[in-house]
Design a protein around this motif. Structure first.
Motif, PDB file in Angstrom:
ATOM      1  N   LEU A 143       3.828  15.695   8.165  1.00 19.82           N
ATOM      2  CA  LEU A 143       4.825  13.726   8.946  1.00 19.82           C
ATOM      3  C   LEU A 143       3.601  13.902  10.182  1.00 19.82           C
ATOM      4  N   TYR A 144       3.544  14.755  10.570  1.00 22.32           N
ATOM      5  CA  TYR A 144       2.672  14.517  12.151  1.00 22.32           C
ATOM      6  C   TYR A 144       1.281  13.358  11.824  1.00 22.32           C
ATOM      7  N   ALA A 145       1.053  13.410  10.459  1.00 22.32           N
ATOM      8  CA  ALA A 145      -0.328  12.776  10.084  1.00 22.32           C
ATOM      9  C   ALA A 145       0.247  11.028   9.864  1.00 22.32           C
ATOM     10  N   VAL A 146       1.770  11.413   9.294  1.00 23.84           N
ATOM     11  CA  VAL A 146       2.795  10.425   9.072  1.00 23.84           C
ATOM     12  C   VAL A 146       2.818   9.293  10.289  1.00 23.84           C
ATOM     13  N   GLU A 147       3.451  10.166  11.642  1.00 18.90           N
ATOM     14  CA  GLU A 147       3.596   9.402  12.713  1.00 18.90           C
ATOM     15  C   GLU A 147       2.236   8.937  12.948  1.00 18.90           C
ATOM     16  N   GLN A 148       0.971   9.418  13.262  1.00 19.18           N
ATOM     17  CA  GLN A 148       0.056   8.914  13.462  1.00 19.18           C
ATOM     18  C   GLN A 148      -0.402   7.462  12.953  1.00 19.18           C
ATOM     19  N   LEU A 149       0.034   7.723  11.338  1.00 20.37           N
ATOM     20  CA  LEU A 149      -0.583   6.500  10.890  1.00 20.37           C
ATOM     21  C   LEU A 149       0.587   5.520  10.925  1.00 20.37           C
ATOM     22  N   ARG A 150       1.737   5.496  11.769  1.00 16.10           N
ATOM     23  CA  ARG A 150       2.480   4.592  11.810  1.00 16.10           C
ATOM     24  C   ARG A 150       2.320   3.529  12.842  1.00 16.10           C
ATOM     25  N   SER A 151       1.635   4.696  14.030  1.00 11.26           N
ATOM     26  CA  SER A 151       1.135   3.617  14.627  1.00 11.26           C
ATOM     27  C   SER A 151      -0.400   2.548  14.786  1.00 11.26           C
TER      28      SER A 151
ATOM     29  N   PRO B 183       3.226  -4.557   3.308  1.00  6.30           N
ATOM     30  CA  PRO B 183       4.044  -3.077   3.983  1.00  6.30           C
ATOM     31  C   PRO B 183       3.443  -1.718   3.510  1.00  6.30           C
ATOM     32  N   VAL B 184       3.824  -1.447   3.968  1.00  8.79           N
ATOM     33  CA  VAL B 184       2.262   0.305   3.579  1.00  8.79           C
ATOM     34  C   VAL B 184       4.053   1.726   4.079  1.00  8.79           C
ATOM     35  N   GLY B 185       3.691   2.963   2.533  1.00  6.39           N
ATOM     36  CA  GLY B 185       4.273   4.089   3.102  1.00  6.39           C
ATOM     37  C   GLY B 185       3.400   5.271   2.737  1.00  6.39           C
ATOM     38  N   PHE B 186       4.387   6.212   2.302  1.00  7.44           N
ATOM     39  CA  PHE B 186       3.995   6.590   2.967  1.00  7.44           C
ATOM     40  C   PHE B 186       3.613   8.182   1.971  1.00  7.44           C
ATOM     41  N   VAL B 187       3.271   8.948   1.962  1.00  2.69           N
ATOM     42  CA  VAL B 187       2.893  10.548   0.697  1.00  2.69           C
ATOM     43  C   VAL B 187       1.937  10.702   1.437  1.00  2.69           C
ATOM     44  N   SER B 188       2.750  12.178   2.011  1.00  4.20           N
ATOM     45  CA  SER B 188       1.755  12.885   2.747  1.00  4.20           C
ATOM     46  C   SER B 188       2.442  14.459   2.735  1.00  4.20           C
ATOM     47  N   TYR B 189       1.128  15.414   2.473  1.00  2.00           N
ATOM     48  CA  TYR B 189       1.606  16.680   2.228  1.00  2.00           C
ATOM     49  C   TYR B 189       0.525  17.757   3.307  1.00  2.00           C
ATOM     50  N   GLY B 190       1.366  18.206   3.034  1.00  2.00           N
ATOM     51  CA  GLY B 190       0.558  20.127   4.169  1.00  2.00           C
ATOM     52  C   GLY B 190       2.022  21.031   3.852  1.00  2.00           C
TER      53      GLY B 190
ATOM     54  N   PHE C 161       0.588  -1.115  -0.029  1.00  2.57           N
ATOM     55  CA  PHE C 161      -0.216   0.032   0.092  1.00  2.57           C
ATOM     56  C   PHE C 161       0.941   1.242   0.101  1.00  2.57           C
ATOM     57  N   VAL C 162      -0.019   2.009  -0.768  1.00  2.00           N
ATOM     58  CA  VAL C 162       0.478   3.600  -0.565  1.00  2.00           C
ATOM     59  C   VAL C 162      -0.845   4.588   0.421  1.00  2.00           C
ATOM     60  N   VAL C 163      -0.675   5.143   1.278  1.00  2.00           N
ATOM     61  CA  VAL C 163      -1.417   6.017   0.952  1.00  2.00           C
ATOM     62  C   VAL C 163      -0.549   7.572   1.531  1.00  2.00           C
ATOM     63  N   VAL C 164      -1.750   7.878   0.800  1.00  2.00           N
ATOM     64  CA  VAL C 164      -1.875   9.220  -0.233  1.00  2.00           C
ATOM     65  C   VAL C 164      -2.669  10.500   0.922  1.00  2.00           C
ATOM     66  N   THR C 165      -1.693  11.116   1.872  1.00  6.62           N
ATOM     67  CA  THR C 165      -2.188  11.185   3.220  1.00  6.62           C
ATOM     68  C   THR C 165      -2.565  13.300   3.841  1.00  6.62           C
ATOM     69  N   PRO C 166      -3.005  13.626   3.462  1.00  8.44           N
ATOM     70  CA  PRO C 166      -2.678  14.963   3.949  1.00  8.44           C
ATOM     71  C   PRO C 166      -2.711  15.526   5.842  1.00  8.44           C
ATOM     72  N   GLU C 167      -2.505  16.903   6.097  1.00  5.96           N
ATOM     73  CA  GLU C 167      -1.609  16.270   7.525  1.00  5.96           C
ATOM     74  C   GLU C 167      -3.003  17.618   7.586  1.00  5.96           C
ATOM     75  N   TYR C 168      -4.209  17.451   8.870  1.00  2.00           N
ATOM     76  CA  TYR C 168      -5.614  18.644   9.318  1.00  2.00           C
ATOM     77  C   TYR C 168      -5.339  18.064  10.369  1.00  2.00           C
ATOM     78  N   ASN C 169      -4.838  19.293  11.053  1.00  2.00           N
ATOM     79  CA  ASN C 169      -4.243  19.346  12.447  1.00  2.00           C
ATOM     80  C   ASN C 169      -3.455  18.825  13.781  1.00  2.00           C
ATOM     81  N   ARG C 170      -2.421  18.303  13.104  1.00  2.00           N
ATOM     82  CA  ARG C 170      -1.209  17.986  12.834  1.00  2.00           C
ATOM     83  C   ARG C 170      -1.985  16.136  13.543  1.00  2.00           C
ATOM     84  N   SER C 171      -2.395  15.371  12.506  1.00  2.00           N
ATOM     85  CA  SER C 171      -3.420  14.182  12.189  1.00  2.00           C
ATOM     86  C   SER C 171      -3.679  14.495  10.035  1.00  2.00           C
ATOM     87  N   PHE C 172      -4.792  13.111  10.856  1.00  2.00           N
ATOM     88  CA  PHE C 172      -4.861  12.190   9.104  1.00  2.00           C
ATOM     89  C   PHE C 172      -6.718  12.683   9.293  1.00  2.00           C
ATOM     90  N   PRO C 173      -7.213  12.796   7.966  1.00  2.65           N
ATOM     91  CA  PRO C 173      -8.137  12.726   8.179  1.00  2.65           C
ATOM     92  C   PRO C 173      -9.262  11.884   8.880  1.00  2.65           C
TER      93      PRO C 173
END
Length: 188
Positions: free
Chosen positions: A119-127, A106-113, A76-88
């Motif tokens: 990166l705050y969204a990715v940090e939480q998605l890792r958990s 495996p999961v990879g991330f494409v994040s934007y903000g 998987f590749v998750v394309v995620t924005p960061e909203y209020n230091r988290s993911f949607p």
């Protein structure tokens, strides 16, 4: 399944907001990822699913279709924005529709903000994905759209390198875990 068969990768676009740029970021990523013959890419844009507002007792057709696509994917590749230091919330809802289907993949991330590049969204998605027994990749693609817009070619070389590194890791882990699941089914 042979090692030279393309790796089935689901690219999940996590934002469903009106006026979002997640679809543009997803297209940008897909333009680069499509150059990789060893990947069989499928886009799962959450904005195209009609998920229920409340979690129903019985899965809806849309939930079943999404979960089936997660089950068929090998990475998987998750394309995620960061909203209020988290993911949607839309992304969390979709992630929670599946469980076993995520495991040992495996999961990879494409994040934007703006500023933090998502990166705050990715940090939480890792958990979240660790709880689902996935392998999250070390390298990802982080886009600071405040300082370098998506169509700005100033940072193109660095961005393209980030995509390449992440896809290299995704391919390695995807094939290794494909082989491992075939030899010994994963049990959580």
């Amino acid at each position: 399944m042979t090692d030279d068969e393309p790796l089935r990768v689901a690219v999940i676009i996590g934002s469903t907001r009106e006026g979002r740029i997640g679809d543009a970021v997803g297209r940008w990523f897909m333009e680069r990822a499509r150059a990789r013959d060893e990947l069989d890419l499928a886009v799962l844009d959450l904005a195209e699913f009609d998920f229920p507002v409340h979690y129903p007792q019985q899965a809806t057709l849309q939930m079943t279709e999404f979960t089936g696509a997660i089950g068929r994917a090998e990475a998987f590749v998750v394309v995620t924005p960061e909203y209020n230091r988290s993911f949607p919330a839309s992304l969390k809802q979709a992630i929670d529709f599946a469980y076993d289907e995520w495991q040992a993949k495996p999961v990879g991330f494409v994040s934007y903000g703006h500023g933090s590049s998502g990166l705050y969204a990715v940090e939480q998605l890792r958990s979240v994905f660790t709880e689902l027994h996935t392998v999250t990749l070390r390298n990802g693609v982080a886009l600071d759209l405040l300082h370098i817009p998506l169509d700005d070619h100033t940072g193109a070389c660095a961005r393209d390198r980030a995509v390449r590194l992440m896809l290299d890791q995704l391919g390695w882990w995807g094939r290794a875990l494909r082989e491992a699941r075939a030899v010994r089914p994963y049990v959580s």
